[in-house]
Design an enzyme around this catalytic site. Structure first.
Site: not given
Length: 460
Positions: A41, A186, A338, A369, A413
């Protein structure tokens, strides 16, 4: 303005053959000290803000994964000078706020949703035309959540059905400041709005229902922008004074806490393990996993805590622990969005049922995910349930059987979480493709194998 034709571009990454990998119990526990890849990030933002600053920004510790390299290429295409000086050492000569130039070709953002969404904010405030695409995974991910608020600046967007890439953007000649309340927490949407607000006069105001990672706010201040943050009854309010002159400033990128989560959880699960992960980013809006693991009883501690470049940094010590189940509140999701795949792996080894609440955002990541995480566990003998947007993992306190083949869905991931699981299950775990791990954690397998002293993670 007529709708422009969008390109049909061959997906370079997905054209490569899959790289199946397998992990199995190591011959020795994890031990020693290691650093992990630079924070993804912060790396994206360092390149973008360097391109918008006046002067030369030196960056140390930049993540050199595929995602971040796409951002570097995009900044070059937009007129900034971006140079690699050595491993992790980069230099960006910026164009100033509003000074980016129209790219000569399509901007290909590969697999990076962060790069694509933040770049849309940056492009919205510049009077130029650009076309953006990505790999097959990114082209499935929604961009409407960003283009809708950014349209209020005066920018125009043309997208595929469902607001998906490839898309075209024509930035506003005289961008308007935004006043926007995020419908869901977000950091990407918040950051896109703030980036667009840099080029607009007046105050850009963004309200988020739950605090999300604040790397953009921290870096804006680091480069000299005026940013105010206030917690109010309507949520966390971020105000940016528009049209600042950003001044180049050096950046030292800490180790990515999301990347650190994989060797850390491996150490918690493999008997006899004890490791130290050095110079890891400890931004309090990124450490939800560490909080949760402590609640599960993990032997985890922080040493050498300090502030570098406006970000909290420290060393994390983790060692093998018999974990217990916990109930993870939905409000924690933004600080560990994440990390749910690797948390689910840890929960599969814990005693009792771990419930992770409010995971709707996981459905619009590199893959669905939420479903993909459940599939990793089910394929390897763990019991899991999805109830609405909650994930329940039913652990017995003993290692699951393992032995499964995991479909990664081009999600780095998911691949790493499955390979960590295979280090502690009764039988090896195989993933159908590990090539996408390099987007966020180049050298993942090598680092893990160095910590165990053998090739426990290897090509299948």
């Amino acid at each position: 303005m007529p709708r422009p034709a969008l390109p049909c571009q061959t997906d370079l990454m997905s054209s490569a053959p899959p790289r199946p990998f397998r992990s199995s119990k190591p011959s020795a526990p994890l031990s020693g000290s290691a650093g992990v890849a630079g924070d993804k990030s912060i790396s994206h933002r360092a390149l973008m803000f360097g391109a918008l600053a006046v002067g030369t920004t030196d960056i140390a510790g930049l993540l050199e994964g595929e995602d971040v390299l796409r951002t570097a290429a995009a900044m070059r295409a937009l007129g900034a000078e971006v140079e690699k000086l050595g491993p992790g050492q980069w230099r960006v000569s910026g164009r100033g706020v509003g000074g980016l130039t129209e790219p000569a070709d399509v901007l290909d953002m590969g697999n990076s949703g962060t790069a694509a969404r933040l770049l849309l904010g940056l492009l919205s405030g510049h009077p130029l035309f650009a076309v953006m695409t990505g790999d097959a995974s990114l082209r499935r991910r929604p961009m409407k959540r960003v283009t809708d608020p950014l349209s209020a600046t005066g920018a125009q967007f043309w997208t595929r059905e469902g607001g998906r890439l490839p898309l075209a953007v024509h930035g506003a000649a005289d961008p308007l400041p935004l006043d926007y309340r995020l419908p869901v927490a977000s950091a990407q949407v918040k950051s896109a709005c703030l980036l667009a607000g840099l080029c607009a006069p007046g105050i850009t105001r963004v309200v988020e229902p739950e605090p999300t990672r604040d790397h953009t706010e921290n870096m804006l201040r680091h480069f000299g922008a005026m940013v105010a943050v206030e917690d109010t009854e309507e949520g966390r309010v971020v105000r940016l004074d528009g049209q600042p002159e950003l001044k180049a400033a050096p950046i030292k990128v800490p180790g990515d806490p999301s990347s650190a989560s994989f060797p850390l959880v491996a150490a918690l699960l493999v008997p006899g393990s004890r490791i130290s992960l050095t110079q890891i980013g400890l931004n309090p809006l990124r450490t939800g996993l560490f909080t949760t693991l402590r609640e599960m009883g993990a032997a985890l501690k922080i040493e050498n805590a300090r502030i570098e470049g406006g970000e909290a940094v420290g060393d994390i010590i983790g060692e093998f622990t018999a974990l217990k189940a916990v109930d993870v509140p939905p409000g924690r999701a933004p600080s560990m969005i994440d990390e749910y795949p690797i948390l689910a792996v840890a929960a599969a080894f814990a005693r009792g049922t771990t419930r992770m609440r409010g995971l709707a955002e996981l459905r619009v990541k590199e893959s669905d995910r939420l479903a993909a995480t459940a599939a990793v566990l089910e394929a390897n003998g763990a019991k899991v349930t999805i109830e609405g947007d909650d994930l329940l993992v039913h652990g017995t306190g003993a290692p699951p059987a393992g032995g499964g083949l995991v479909t990664t869905h081009m999600d780095h991931r998911i691949a790493m979480a499955a390979l960590v699981m295979g280090l502690a299950t009764q039988n090896p775990v195989t993933v159908d493709d590990a090539s996408f791990i390099d987007t966020s954690f180049p050298g993942f397998a090598a680092l893990m194998n160095r910590l165990v002293g053998s090739d426990a993670i290897r090509a299948a």
